[in-house]
Design a protein around this motif. Structure first.
Motif, short mmCIF file in Angstrom:
data_model
loop_
_atom_site.label_atom_id
_atom_site.label_comp_id
_atom_site.label_asym_id
_atom_site.label_seq_id
_atom_site.Cartn_x
_atom_site.Cartn_y
_atom_site.Cartn_z
N ARG A 224 0.70 3.89 -3.07
CA ARG A 224 0.08 5.21 -2.93
C ARG A 224 1.02 6.32 -3.40
O ARG A 224 0.60 7.31 -3.95
CB ARG A 224 -0.33 5.45 -1.47
CG ARG A 224 -1.80 5.10 -1.23
CD ARG A 224 -2.31 5.67 0.08
NE ARG A 224 -1.63 5.06 1.22
CZ ARG A 224 -1.95 3.86 1.72
NH1 ARG A 224 -2.91 3.16 1.17
NH2 ARG A 224 -1.31 3.36 2.76
N LYS B 287 -7.62 5.00 -5.90
CA LYS B 287 -8.17 4.77 -4.57
C LYS B 287 -7.32 3.71 -3.87
O LYS B 287 -6.85 2.78 -4.52
CB LYS B 287 -9.62 4.25 -4.69
CG LYS B 287 -10.61 5.37 -5.02
CD LYS B 287 -12.01 4.80 -5.20
CE LYS B 287 -12.23 4.34 -6.63
NZ LYS B 287 -13.44 3.63 -6.90
N PRO B 288 -7.13 3.84 -2.53
CA PRO B 288 -6.25 2.90 -1.84
C PRO B 288 -6.73 1.45 -1.93
O PRO B 288 -5.94 0.52 -1.81
CB PRO B 288 -6.26 3.39 -0.38
CG PRO B 288 -7.08 4.61 -0.33
CD PRO B 288 -7.64 4.92 -1.67
N PRO C 221 -0.82 8.25 -6.96
CA PRO C 221 -1.61 9.08 -6.05
C PRO C 221 -3.07 9.24 -6.48
O PRO C 221 -3.92 9.57 -5.67
CB PRO C 221 -0.88 10.43 -6.08
CG PRO C 221 -0.09 10.42 -7.33
CD PRO C 221 0.25 9.00 -7.61
N GLY D 202 0.77 -1.23 0.00
CA GLY D 202 0.00 0.00 0.00
C GLY D 202 0.81 1.29 0.00
O GLY D 202 0.62 2.12 -0.89
N LEU E 282 -4.97 -2.53 -8.15
CA LEU E 282 -3.69 -2.67 -7.45
C LEU E 282 -3.17 -4.10 -7.44
O LEU E 282 -1.99 -4.35 -7.67
CB LEU E 282 -3.81 -2.15 -6.01
CG LEU E 282 -4.00 -0.64 -5.92
CD1 LEU E 282 -4.15 -0.22 -4.48
CD2 LEU E 282 -2.82 0.06 -6.56
#
Lengths: 193, 178
Positions: A76, A83-84, A80, A72, A89
């Motif tokens: 991030r 969304k986390p 940027p 994470g 991802l």
């Protein structure tokens, strides 16, 4: 830009073949390349199905989420705009891991999957999003720990030490990847200003 | 180095073992979920087909015509300008081919390794370059094409710049190491 490059390659290739008096090369090459395209796509359907099936298992078991959480902070920093908890991802991380390990034919399915997920979050569907560009820059300049194919070629050519280029490859890809990350950051900042 | 090679050898078998086992322990219907996921593979393969064919045809005609060698010949003075060994010029066709075609670049690299010897300067440089950069132009067109992106913005510039830095870094590190 791509339209222009595509046309230029085509026109120059045909002109040079004509000048060299070997215009038949164009016909043969065009047909062969078209056939090759189908071969590559069919092969990809096989590996792609295998890896996407496995990835679905990993998703439903919560493994993908776990991995995404693990990486994470790094992600991030690099993405940027995502969304986390973005579903892209997991695919991005799997693609980069496969690239690092030199598992080329596992990397492509995850890469295409990542693009599909990124496209779902893209507010401008015909234009590349910043996250896509960062992902592709990382994907194509990614550090390689095992350049397996070329080690095989060196082995066959009777090299005294086929693996001696692993170190230089890691350094070269490290430089390329670092500069890709920095330049991407600069381009992105300029584009959003 | 050996440890890394072992990791690469074991990575896929271990993934194939652990993902389904963990999923089963977490009550996922493993076979059915696998099949549901695999279904997507076909569509993606079909979707990228036209992009693959379009690019492969143009690149193949360009490469087979011998345009690459002519281009390399033109670029040679630029290498000389930067004070590089004239030997390094042998690498130019590979450097141009690398972003365009994976199999094409592998062919050029293999030929260079056999011609100059795997443990020669050119052989090592070709090996490092082949291992360290990707088919950037090709990957970008296929990946973007597969999701319908037509405007790449600064993606191509960025990718090719990274390739160029990879080339410079390869020349530098191979000259320094061996």
């Amino acid at each position: 830009m791509v339209n222009l490059i595509w046309l230029i390659m085509l026109v120059i290739g045909i002109l040079i073949s004509a000048i060299n008096g070997q215009i038949e090369i164009v016909t043969v090459s065009a047909m062969k390349a078209a056939e090759l395209g189908v071969e590559v796509a069919i092969e990809l359907i096989g590996v792609m199905s295998l890896w996407l099936g496995l990835m679905r298992l990993a998703e439903e078991a919560g493994i993908v989420k776990g991995i995404a959480r693990l990486f994470g902070p790094v992600v991030r920093l690099l993405f940027p705009t995502l969304k986390p908890d973005s579903p892209a991802l997991g695919a991005i991380i799997m693609n980069l891991s496969a690239n690092i390990l030199g598992l080329g034919n596992a990397a492509t399915p995850f890469g295409l999957k990542a693009m599909q997920e990124l496209q779902k979050e893209n507010p401008t569907p015909d234009t590349a999003s910043p996250a896509m560009i960062t992902f592709l820059a990382l994907n194509t300049s990614c550090i390689t720990l095992i350049p397996a194919t070329i080690i095989g070629v060196r082995l066959k050519a009777n090299s005294a030490n086929p693996t001696e280029i692993i170190g230089t490859t890691i350094v070269a890809t490290g430089c390329a990847m670092t500069s890709a990350i920095i330049v991407d950051y600069l381009f992105r900042r300029r584009a959003t200003k | 180095m050996k440890a890394i090679a072992e990791i690469s050898r074991w990575a896929i078998p271990l993934l194939l073992l652990f993902i389904p086992v963990i999923a089963f322990l977490r009550k996922v219907p493993v076979y059915e979920s696998f099949v549901a996921g695999a279904e997507e593979g076909f569509n993606t393969g079909v979707r990228i087909l036209p992009f693959l064919i379009g690019m492969l045809v143009s690149i193949r005609i360009f490469v087979d015509s011998g345009a690459l060698n002519i281009l390399a010949h033109w670029l040679q003075p630029i290498f000389a300008y930067f004070g590089l060994d004239s030997n390094v010029a042998a690498i130019i066709p590979l450097a141009i081919m690398r972003p365009l075609s994976g199999s094409g670049a592998l062919g050029v690299a293999t030929q260079l390794i056999h011609q100059y010897g795997p443990d020669s300067y050119i052989g090592r440089l070709a090996s490092t370059l082949q291992g360290s950069t990707d088919t950037t132009f090709f990957v970008l067109t296929i990946y973007f094409g597969s999701v319908g992106i037509r405007k790449y913005r600064y993606a191509l510039k960025l990718g090719l710049l990274a390739d160029f830095i990879g080339l410079i870094a390869s020349i530098w590190i191979v000259t320094k190491t061996f």
